[in-house]
Design an enzyme around this catalytic site. Structure first.
Site, PDB file in Angstrom:
ATOM      1  CG  HIS A   1       1.435   1.222  11.659  1.00 23.12           C
ATOM      2  ND1 HIS A   1       0.858   0.371  12.568  1.00 23.12           N
ATOM      3  CD2 HIS A   1       1.544   2.411  12.267  1.00 23.12           C
ATOM      4  CE1 HIS A   1       0.639   1.033  13.692  1.00 23.12           C
ATOM      5  NE2 HIS A   1       1.044   2.284  13.531  1.00 23.12           N
TER       6      HIS A   1
ATOM      7  CE  LYS B   1      -5.744   1.726  -0.080  1.00 26.47           C
ATOM      8  NZ  LYS B   1      -4.289   1.762   0.055  1.00 26.47           N
TER       9      LYS B   1
ATOM     10  CE1 TYR C   1      -8.778  -2.987   8.461  1.00 25.78           C
ATOM     11  CE2 TYR C   1      -6.583  -3.850   8.926  1.00 25.78           C
ATOM     12  CZ  TYR C   1      -7.396  -2.864   8.411  1.00 25.78           C
ATOM     13  OH  TYR C   1      -6.837  -1.755   7.832  1.00 25.78           O
TER      14      TYR C   1
ATOM     15  N   PRO D   1     -14.493   3.760   4.339  1.00 24.71           N
ATOM     16  CG  PRO D   1     -15.077   4.260   6.541  1.00 24.71           C
ATOM     17  CD  PRO D   1     -15.652   4.058   5.183  1.00 24.71           C
TER      18      PRO D   1
ATOM     19  CE1 TYR E   1      -4.806  -1.974   5.153  1.00 25.60           C
ATOM     20  CE2 TYR E   1      -2.619  -2.635   5.870  1.00 25.60           C
ATOM     21  CZ  TYR E   1      -3.889  -2.187   6.162  1.00 25.60           C
ATOM     22  OH  TYR E   1      -4.236  -1.954   7.459  1.00 25.60           O
TER      23      TYR E   1
HETATM   24  C1  LIG Z   1     -14.158   8.055  10.396  1.00 24.05           C
HETATM   25  C2  LIG Z   1     -13.393   8.228   9.130  1.00 24.05           C
HETATM   26  C3  LIG Z   1     -12.165   7.569   8.970  1.00 24.05           C
HETATM   27  C4  LIG Z   1     -11.433   7.729   7.798  1.00 24.05           C
HETATM   28  N1  LIG Z   1     -10.225   7.079   7.687  1.00 24.05           N
HETATM   29  C5  LIG Z   1      -9.447   7.292   6.587  1.00 24.05           C
HETATM   30  C6  LIG Z   1      -8.091   6.785   6.528  1.00 24.05           C
HETATM   31  O1  LIG Z   1      -7.591   6.153   7.446  1.00 24.05           O
HETATM   32  N2  LIG Z   1      -7.357   7.069   5.414  1.00 24.05           N
HETATM   33  C7  LIG Z   1      -7.877   7.822   4.391  1.00 24.05           C
HETATM   34  O2  LIG Z   1      -7.156   8.055   3.385  1.00 24.05           O
HETATM   35  N3  LIG Z   1      -9.141   8.339   4.426  1.00 24.05           N
HETATM   36  C8  LIG Z   1      -9.937   8.109   5.496  1.00 24.05           C
HETATM   37  N4  LIG Z   1     -11.175   8.697   5.597  1.00 24.05           N
HETATM   38  C9  LIG Z   1     -11.682   9.529   4.480  1.00 24.05           C
HETATM   39  C10 LIG Z   1     -11.116  10.945   4.501  1.00 24.05           C
HETATM   40  O3  LIG Z   1     -11.356  11.555   5.743  1.00 24.05           O
HETATM   41  C11 LIG Z   1     -11.748  11.782   3.374  1.00 24.05           C
HETATM   42  O4  LIG Z   1     -11.719  11.039   2.183  1.00 24.05           O
HETATM   43  C12 LIG Z   1     -10.991  13.106   3.195  1.00 24.05           C
HETATM   44  O5  LIG Z   1     -11.322  14.013   4.220  1.00 24.05           O
HETATM   45  C13 LIG Z   1     -11.339  13.755   1.847  1.00 24.05           C
HETATM   46  O6  LIG Z   1     -10.674  14.996   1.746  1.00 24.05           O
HETATM   47  P1  LIG Z   1     -11.322  16.183   0.908  1.00 24.05           P
HETATM   48  O7  LIG Z   1     -10.359  17.314   0.988  1.00 24.05           O
HETATM   49  O8  LIG Z   1     -11.736  15.671  -0.408  1.00 24.05           O
HETATM   50  O9  LIG Z   1     -12.675  16.525   1.656  1.00 24.05           O
HETATM   51  P2  LIG Z   1     -12.932  17.046   3.139  1.00 24.05           P
HETATM   52  O10 LIG Z   1     -11.864  16.653   4.057  1.00 24.05           O
HETATM   53  O11 LIG Z   1     -14.344  16.652   3.459  1.00 24.05           O
HETATM   54  O12 LIG Z   1     -12.845  18.626   2.981  1.00 24.05           O
HETATM   55  C14 LIG Z   1     -13.854  19.359   2.328  1.00 24.05           C
HETATM   56  C15 LIG Z   1     -13.911  20.756   2.933  1.00 24.05           C
HETATM   57  O13 LIG Z   1     -14.873  21.535   2.234  1.00 24.05           O
HETATM   58  C16 LIG Z   1     -15.628  22.298   3.166  1.00 24.05           C
HETATM   59  N5  LIG Z   1     -16.906  22.660   2.545  1.00 24.05           N
HETATM   60  C17 LIG Z   1     -17.993  21.886   2.327  1.00 24.05           C
HETATM   61  N6  LIG Z   1     -18.966  22.589   1.734  1.00 24.05           N
HETATM   62  C18 LIG Z   1     -18.470  23.825   1.548  1.00 24.05           C
HETATM   63  C19 LIG Z   1     -19.007  25.011   0.980  1.00 24.05           C
HETATM   64  N7  LIG Z   1     -20.265  25.066   0.495  1.00 24.05           N
HETATM   65  N8  LIG Z   1     -18.246  26.121   0.951  1.00 24.05           N
HETATM   66  C20 LIG Z   1     -16.959  26.108   1.442  1.00 24.05           C
HETATM   67  N9  LIG Z   1     -16.411  24.996   2.004  1.00 24.05           N
HETATM   68  C21 LIG Z   1     -17.158  23.883   2.047  1.00 24.05           C
HETATM   69  C22 LIG Z   1     -15.759  21.370   4.376  1.00 24.05           C
HETATM   70  O14 LIG Z   1     -16.052  22.073   5.567  1.00 24.05           O
HETATM   71  C23 LIG Z   1     -14.370  20.725   4.389  1.00 24.05           C
HETATM   72  O15 LIG Z   1     -13.471  21.442   5.195  1.00 24.05           O
HETATM   73  C24 LIG Z   1     -11.949   8.557   6.745  1.00 24.05           C
HETATM   74  C25 LIG Z   1     -13.174   9.218   6.897  1.00 24.05           C
HETATM   75  C26 LIG Z   1     -13.904   9.056   8.071  1.00 24.05           C
HETATM   76  C27 LIG Z   1     -15.220   9.791   8.219  1.00 24.05           C
END
Ligand SMILES: Cc1cc2nc3c(=O)[nH]c(=O)nc-3n(C[C@H](O)[C@H](O)[C@H](O)COP(=O)(O)OP(=O)(O)OC[C@H]3O[C@@H](n4cnc5c(N)ncnc54)[C@H](O)[C@@H]3O)c2cc1C
Length: 409
Positions: free
Chosen positions: A81, A310, A214, A306, A403
């Site tokens: 995009h 990022k 947006y 969100p 962005y």
């Molecule tokens: C609706 C929405 C839209 C979004 N859009 C964007 C976007 O367009 N671009 C972007 O960059 N980000 C976006 N985000 C943010 C993004 O989804 C998160 O920042 C990202 O998932 C973070 O990754 P992570 O690996 O740190 O954590 P997570 O993806 O949350 O992974 C953490 C993992 O740890 C596991 N866990 C938790 N507790 C325990 C435990 N006690 N023991 C073992 N496992 C555990 C969970 O089940 C999970 O699988 C969005 C978020 C939402 C909710």
């Protein structure tokens, strides 16, 4: 440690809590270097592989995934995009951000990223223990960390597994246990509540435009983001106390039609809504992101709204830097990069928070309580910003750089 027949002990070099983007990228990078790791994940494999969240992947992160050979699915099915569209008072403000900086965003849903990474890690011999929630972290003070997980065997008996490791990587998101295992006297948690909610909607419909939209509206913000050819994500600003049950499908479509209305023919395609949930716009950063041999990455260490899309990008960038520190330690017994992990990551994280905060103010008239009093004034400011984004190369370039994710500290 109390050991009995219901408790097993294993050892690894790096124990990773959480199989989200941060944990999986870290595990794959360590695996490439022959460093042993085990991922423990609270949820089942099917749960994490179908959890729809992010969709936008930054330019540098796409390059990073390609460089490491983690991008097969993204290369096949990701959609580049280069233009987004702001709307206000029925008027369009197209921003060709890709042209400004020679880069692009990719739309590729997070659940596909997670599926690809899990498949790759396991196919190369990696271990992920699904349905193994980490319940306790001990031994940090003595630099002998142990993470304990609970699980059920085939006879549904509740058992415990202790994993001893040199290092623990807390990649378990905001609700995980890693962050809370760090003594509060050692860390500072810096937070912001914006008092804004977004109803995040997934609908089984093609997007009415290829662009990310947006819309600034007096009833509140609305967004339209294509995910796949048949699935579109929509956002509707709402009070953060709203429940998804306050938003029956008819109400959602009529609010989206109203807030996304624009000059020309751009009618929304209505269809089944397959998911809706209310997100609270908040940010938090923990400083530092490490304590002894426990290092946090991704949402476990920082949450970003969100708005600028990022969170997943930051999580992957954390995992990259963390892996470099661990690789340097295992290659040369040199801990210097690991010690600097938080200092390296925090400036980037704060710069990204600053961009997200700027975007929040651009697209919501409720971002500042004072602005409710001065709504007419702040609406004109927002319009002036949008016009400047369209007219000034320098202003648009600055936006584009943040962005698309081309800016690096
Ligand atoms: C609706 C929405 C839209 C979004 N859009 C964007 C976007 O367009 N671009 C972007 O960059 N980000 C976006 N985000 C943010 C993004 O989804 C998160 O920042 C990202 O998932 C973070 O990754 P992570 O690996 O740190 O954590 P997570 O993806 O949350 O992974 C953490 C993992 O740890 C596991 N866990 C938790 N507790 C325990 C435990 N006690 N023991 C073992 N496992 C555990 C969970 O089940 C999970 O699988 C969005 C978020 C939402 C909710």
């Amino acid at each position: 440690m109390h050991v009995n027949e219901n408790v097993k002990c294993i050892r690894t070099q790096v124990a990773i809590v959480g199989a989200g983007p941060a944990g999986l990228i870290l595990a794959l990078l360590l695996q490439k270097e022959g460093i042993d790791s085990i991922i423990v994940e609270r949820q089942s494999r099917s749960h994490v592989e179908t959890r729809a969240r992010a969709g936008l992947i930054e330019h540098h992160i796409v390059e990073f995934l390609q460089h490491h050979g983690f991008s097969e699915g993204l290369d096949l099915n990701g959609i580049p995009h280069t233009t987004c569209e702001f709307r206000q008072n029925g008027r369009r403000y197209k921003i060709p951000y890709g042209d400004r900086v020679g880069g692009s965003h990719y739309v590729y849903p997070q659940q596909f990223v997670v599926q690809d990474l899990i498949r790759l890690f396991i196919s190369r011999g990696g271990k992920i223990l699904f349905s193994h929630p980490a319940v306790k972290i001990e031994g940090l003070e003595d630099n002998l960390p142990v993470v304990t997980c609970s699980y059920q065997d085939d006879d549904s008996r509740n058992l415990l597994l202790h994993i001893q490791a040199d290092y623990l990587a807390g990649c378990d998101g905001f609700h995980g246990i890693s962050r809370s295992s760090i003594p509060i006297t050692h860390v500072k948690t810096i937070t912001k509540q914006y008092g804004i909610g977004w109803l995040a909607i997934l609908a089984e419909v093609p997007s009415s435009t290829e662009k990310l939209v947006y819309a600034l509206h007096k009833s509140g913000f609305a967004g339209q983001m294509p995910r796949t050819s048949q699935i579109t994500r929509f956002y509707l600003e709402c009070p953060p106390s709203d429940l998804s049950s306050d938003w029956p499908d008819d109400r959602i479509w009529s609010e989206l039609d109203k807030r996304l209305a624009v000059e020309g023919d751009n009618k929304l395609i209505h269809g089944p809504i397959i998911e809706k949930r209310v997100l609270n716009m908040r940010s938090f950063v923990m400083e530092p992101m490490q304590y002894k041999n426990l290092l946090l990455a991704g949402d476990a260490a920082h949450i970003i709204t969100p708005v600028g899309a990022k969170g997943m990008n930051l999580a992957i960038a954390d995992a990259d830097v963390l892996s470099q520190g661990l690789i340097q330690y295992y290659r040369n017994q040199d801990k210097s990069l690991l010690k600097e992990y938080s200092n390296i990551r925090l400036p980037h994280i704060w710069k990204t928070q600053e961009f997200s905060d700027w975007m929040i103010r651009l697209i919501h008239h409720t971002a500042d309580t004072d602005e409710n009093k001065y709504q007419a004034f702040s609406n004109r400011l927002r319009q002036a910003r949008l016009e400047r984004l369209q007219q000034s190369d320098t202003y648009a370039k600055l936006f584009a750089e943040d962005y698309v994710g081309l800016w690096k500290p």
